[in-house]
Write an enzyme that holds these catalytic residues in place. Structure first.
Site, PDB file in Angstrom:
ATOM      1  N   ARG A   1     -19.862   7.868   5.101  1.00  0.00           N
ATOM      2  CA  ARG A   1     -19.734   7.788   6.612  1.00  0.00           C
ATOM      3  C   ARG A   1     -20.638   8.841   7.410  1.00  0.00           C
ATOM      4  O   ARG A   1     -20.275   9.204   8.245  1.00  0.00           O
ATOM      5  CB  ARG A   1     -18.290   7.745   7.112  1.00  0.00           C
ATOM      6  CG  ARG A   1     -17.331   6.723   6.355  1.00  0.00           C
ATOM      7  CD  ARG A   1     -17.983   5.318   6.722  1.00  0.00           C
ATOM      8  NE  ARG A   1     -16.943   4.470   5.967  1.00  0.00           N
ATOM      9  CZ  ARG A   1     -17.356   3.976   4.807  1.00  0.00           C
ATOM     10  NH1 ARG A   1     -18.310   4.051   4.231  1.00  0.00           N
ATOM     11  NH2 ARG A   1     -16.404   3.154   4.241  1.00  0.00           N
TER      12      ARG A   1
ATOM     13  N   SER B   1     -11.031   2.155  11.589  1.00  0.00           N
ATOM     14  CA  SER B   1     -10.469   3.168  11.053  1.00  0.00           C
ATOM     15  C   SER B   1     -10.810   4.444  11.860  1.00  0.00           C
ATOM     16  O   SER B   1     -12.034   4.908  12.161  1.00  0.00           O
ATOM     17  CB  SER B   1     -11.299   3.591   9.617  1.00  0.00           C
ATOM     18  OG  SER B   1     -10.741   2.545   8.947  1.00  0.00           O
TER      19      SER B   1
ATOM     20  N   GLU C   1     -13.382   9.556  12.431  1.00  0.00           N
ATOM     21  CA  GLU C   1     -14.823   8.678  12.125  1.00  0.00           C
ATOM     22  C   GLU C   1     -15.655   8.129  13.359  1.00  0.00           C
ATOM     23  O   GLU C   1     -16.843   8.231  13.407  1.00  0.00           O
ATOM     24  CB  GLU C   1     -14.415   7.516  11.243  1.00  0.00           C
ATOM     25  CG  GLU C   1     -15.642   6.826  10.778  1.00  0.00           C
ATOM     26  CD  GLU C   1     -15.102   5.612   9.828  1.00  0.00           C
ATOM     27  OE1 GLU C   1     -15.559   4.441   9.726  1.00  0.00           O
ATOM     28  OE2 GLU C   1     -14.061   5.946   8.800  1.00  0.00           O
TER      29      GLU C   1
END
Length: 338
Positions: free
Chosen positions: A165, A238, A334
């Site tokens: 990520r 998320s 995130e």
């Protein structure tokens, strides 16, 4: 040249549905639009923010600079022979629509990434991934406008500094404006189905050797069952990354918490399931103002109606503090906080 609007409401341009205003906004449908908008920002001393689908951003307040809304379109097959299809997609293309278009043409390799919200241009920023596949596995190159010197250049996959990520685009926010992305999709279809939830769902359907379309359909069904539709319940998917810890720390955690979920990684590391930590800490379904932890997926924070930035940030910080106190593990957001 892109027309610049002023004092623009951003609530409809971010999937969390948070109210925020941009001092200026340019809708960019071409490379020239991007260049002209950035030149105007430079002349006026405005900072800038690149915005695709708004599905990975949390506005914590108004933005006092120029928002570049990327709205370019176009999908081109660059190479049809050899071991792989090479396909280029404009940054403003909707990601899921692009995945489904590729499958309709018989270009497989992106099926595990179906139904991820956002745009093609936003996908490399956080190196999107799901069900055993990451964008970096399929990306060949990214064409960008480098605001450091105003040049347009092509960055290879290796230039992008991809991690979990993560990418150079995330680590250097604002420097690179992604214009289009080129993918290399293998002609030999080897379905990636090692991910436990995906494998179990395929088995339940009696599918032993799935096609790319069957993988995509199953991924879409899983995501729809587990994750709320941002069109109905504001969210950014998320909210926290899955934390990665040394194997020795995981061993201690497993002794103290026998059910803890961890997946071995290279370099003696273990990736923990952030959803398990949050759920075990009792946060699923809890509210703070108009924000809440989704009752079906502990990793998703949602806007139940009228959530303010303070509600979302307060809830996120409370979860981080509780997980830190209970497990000694740090949770990192995130989405990009603006």
């Amino acid at each position: 040249m892109a027309r610049i609007e002023h004092d623009v409401q951003l609530q409809g341009l971010n999937s969390f549905g948070l109210a925020a205003r941009a001092a200026h906004l340019a809708r960019c449908a071409s490379d020239a639009d991007v260049g002209a908008a950035l030149a105007e920002a430079g002349r006026r001393g405005w900072r800038h923010l690149v915005l695709g689908g708004g599905s990975n951003v949390v506005f914590t307040g108004d933005f006092d600079g120029l928002v570049l809304r990327i709205e370019s379109r176009g999908i081109t097959l660059l190479e049809d022979g050899g071991p792989a299809w090479r396909v280029r997609a404009a940054a403003g293309e909707n990601w899921h629509d692009f995945v489904m278009h590729a499958l309709a043409q018989g270009w497989h390799g992106l099926e595990n990434l179906a139904l991820i919200p956002g745009t093609v241009g936003a996908a490399p920023v956080q190196n999107i991934g799901a069900y055993g596949v990451e964008l970096a596995d399929r990306l060949e190159a990214v064409r960008v406008l480098d605001t450091a010197d105003g040049t347009i250049r092509t960055m290879t996959c290796g230039d992008c500094g991809f991690g979990y990520r993560d990418s150079v685009f995330r680590r250097q926010p604002g420097r690179f404006v992604i214009l289009d992305v080129t993918f290399r999709l293998p002609r030999a279809h080897v379905p990636v189905v090692a991910y436990a939830d995906l494998r179990a769902a395929l088995t339940a359907q009696g599918i032993d050797a799935p096609t790319a379309r069957e993988v995509a359909a199953t991924v879409i069904a899983i995501r729809r069952a587990k994750l709320p539709d941002p069109g109905r319940l504001g969210n950014v998917g998320s909210f926290f990354k899955n934390p990665v810890v040394p194997a020795a720390q995981f061993a201690r955690l497993r002794t103290a918490h026998p059910g803890i979920v961890g997946h071995p990684q290279d370099g003696g590391l273990v990736k923990l399931a952030a959803a398990w930590l949050i759920d075990r800490a009792g946060w699923k379904g809890r509210h703070q103002g108009g924000a809440a932890v989704h009752d079906r997926h502990a990793l998703v924070l949602v806007n139940t109606g009228g959530a303010r930035a303070a509600d979302v940030l307060g809830l996120a910080r409370a979860i981080q503090a509780d997980v830190r106190q209970r497990f000694g593990v740090e949770l990192e957001p995130e989405p990009v906080l603006v």
